[in-house]
Design a protein around this motif. Sequence first.
Motif, PDB file in Angstrom:
ATOM      1  N   CYS A   2       0.810  -1.215   0.000  1.00 63.61           N
ATOM      2  CA  CYS A   2       0.000   0.000   0.000  1.00 63.61           C
ATOM      3  C   CYS A   2       0.849   1.273   0.000  1.00 63.61           C
ATOM      4  O   CYS A   2       2.069   1.229   0.147  1.00 63.61           O
ATOM      5  N   ARG A   3       0.185   2.405  -0.113  1.00 62.80           N
ATOM      6  CA  ARG A   3       0.866   3.699  -0.202  1.00 62.80           C
ATOM      7  C   ARG A   3       1.656   4.051   1.056  1.00 62.80           C
ATOM      8  O   ARG A   3       2.591   4.840   1.010  1.00 62.80           O
ATOM      9  N   LEU A   4       1.300   3.472   2.206  1.00 60.55           N
ATOM     10  CA  LEU A   4       1.998   3.795   3.453  1.00 60.55           C
ATOM     11  C   LEU A   4       3.283   3.000   3.657  1.00 60.55           C
ATOM     12  O   LEU A   4       4.081   3.333   4.534  1.00 60.55           O
ATOM     13  N   TYR A  69      -3.638  -4.197  17.427  1.00 58.30           N
ATOM     14  CA  TYR A  69      -3.063  -4.539  16.130  1.00 58.30           C
ATOM     15  C   TYR A  69      -3.739  -3.707  15.060  1.00 58.30           C
ATOM     16  O   TYR A  69      -4.924  -3.370  15.165  1.00 58.30           O
ATOM     17  N   VAL A  70      -2.991  -3.405  14.013  1.00 61.14           N
ATOM     18  CA  VAL A  70      -3.543  -2.658  12.894  1.00 61.14           C
ATOM     19  C   VAL A  70      -2.867  -3.147  11.610  1.00 61.14           C
ATOM     20  O   VAL A  70      -1.677  -3.434  11.598  1.00 61.14           O
ATOM     21  N   SER A  71      -3.660  -3.229  10.566  1.00 61.03           N
ATOM     22  CA  SER A  71      -3.168  -3.610   9.242  1.00 61.03           C
ATOM     23  C   SER A  71      -2.754  -2.351   8.494  1.00 61.03           C
ATOM     24  O   SER A  71      -3.512  -1.371   8.456  1.00 61.03           O
ATOM     25  N   SER A  76      -4.179   2.407   5.371  1.00 63.89           N
ATOM     26  CA  SER A  76      -3.993   3.144   4.129  1.00 63.89           C
ATOM     27  C   SER A  76      -5.331   3.535   3.495  1.00 63.89           C
ATOM     28  O   SER A  76      -5.420   4.541   2.798  1.00 63.89           O
ATOM     29  N   GLY A  77      -6.367   2.732   3.758  1.00 63.05           N
ATOM     30  CA  GLY A  77      -7.683   2.993   3.175  1.00 63.05           C
ATOM     31  C   GLY A  77      -8.555   3.949   3.973  1.00 63.05           C
ATOM     32  O   GLY A  77      -9.645   4.316   3.534  1.00 63.05           O
ATOM     33  N   LYS A  91      -9.945  15.210   0.941  1.00 63.33           N
ATOM     34  CA  LYS A  91     -10.035  14.097   1.878  1.00 63.33           C
ATOM     35  C   LYS A  91      -8.814  14.105   2.781  1.00 63.33           C
ATOM     36  O   LYS A  91      -7.722  14.465   2.354  1.00 63.33           O
ATOM     37  N   LEU A  92      -9.031  13.715   4.006  1.00 63.44           N
ATOM     38  CA  LEU A  92      -7.964  13.571   4.976  1.00 63.44           C
ATOM     39  C   LEU A  92      -7.597  12.100   5.033  1.00 63.44           C
ATOM     40  O   LEU A  92      -8.477  11.246   5.128  1.00 63.44           O
TER      41      LEU A  92
END
Length: 122
Positions: A2-4, A69-71, A76-77, A91-92
Amino acid sequence: MCRLMTPKLEEALKGFPLYSQDGKFGEAICCAIFVIGQVRWFIIEGEREGNDLTMFGIVIGLMEDEYGYVSLNEMSGIEIDLAKRGLGKGKLQVTQLQNFEPKPLKEINDIRLKRFLARFED
C-alpha cells in the motif's frame, strides 16, 4: 503493498517482529507514528503477512486509548471526506510522520501517550 509502506518504515521495523517488545511498556521502541486528525498510532512492532503488514502499538485519540493490532493496508484505506463534514474540499488520509526517528515510547512528548503508559507503572 500500500501507499503507506516505505523503505523507512521497513527499516525501522527490522528487529521488531510481533511480540518482540512484549511487556516493555514505556521502554518499548516506537518505530513509527501514523496520524489522521487527532488520532495517533505509535507503532512498536510489525511483520509482513502476504501483501500486508500487521503492526502492533498504541492508538491514542479514538474512543479509548489502547494497545492493539492494525493492518497497514486497512490504515492506508482510511479517509475522511471533508466536504461531507462541511470542512471544505478534499479528503484527509492517514500519514506517517516523516521526521520521526525511533525512540523509547517514554521519550515521546505526547501527554495522552504519557498518561496511557502511566497506567502500567508500578
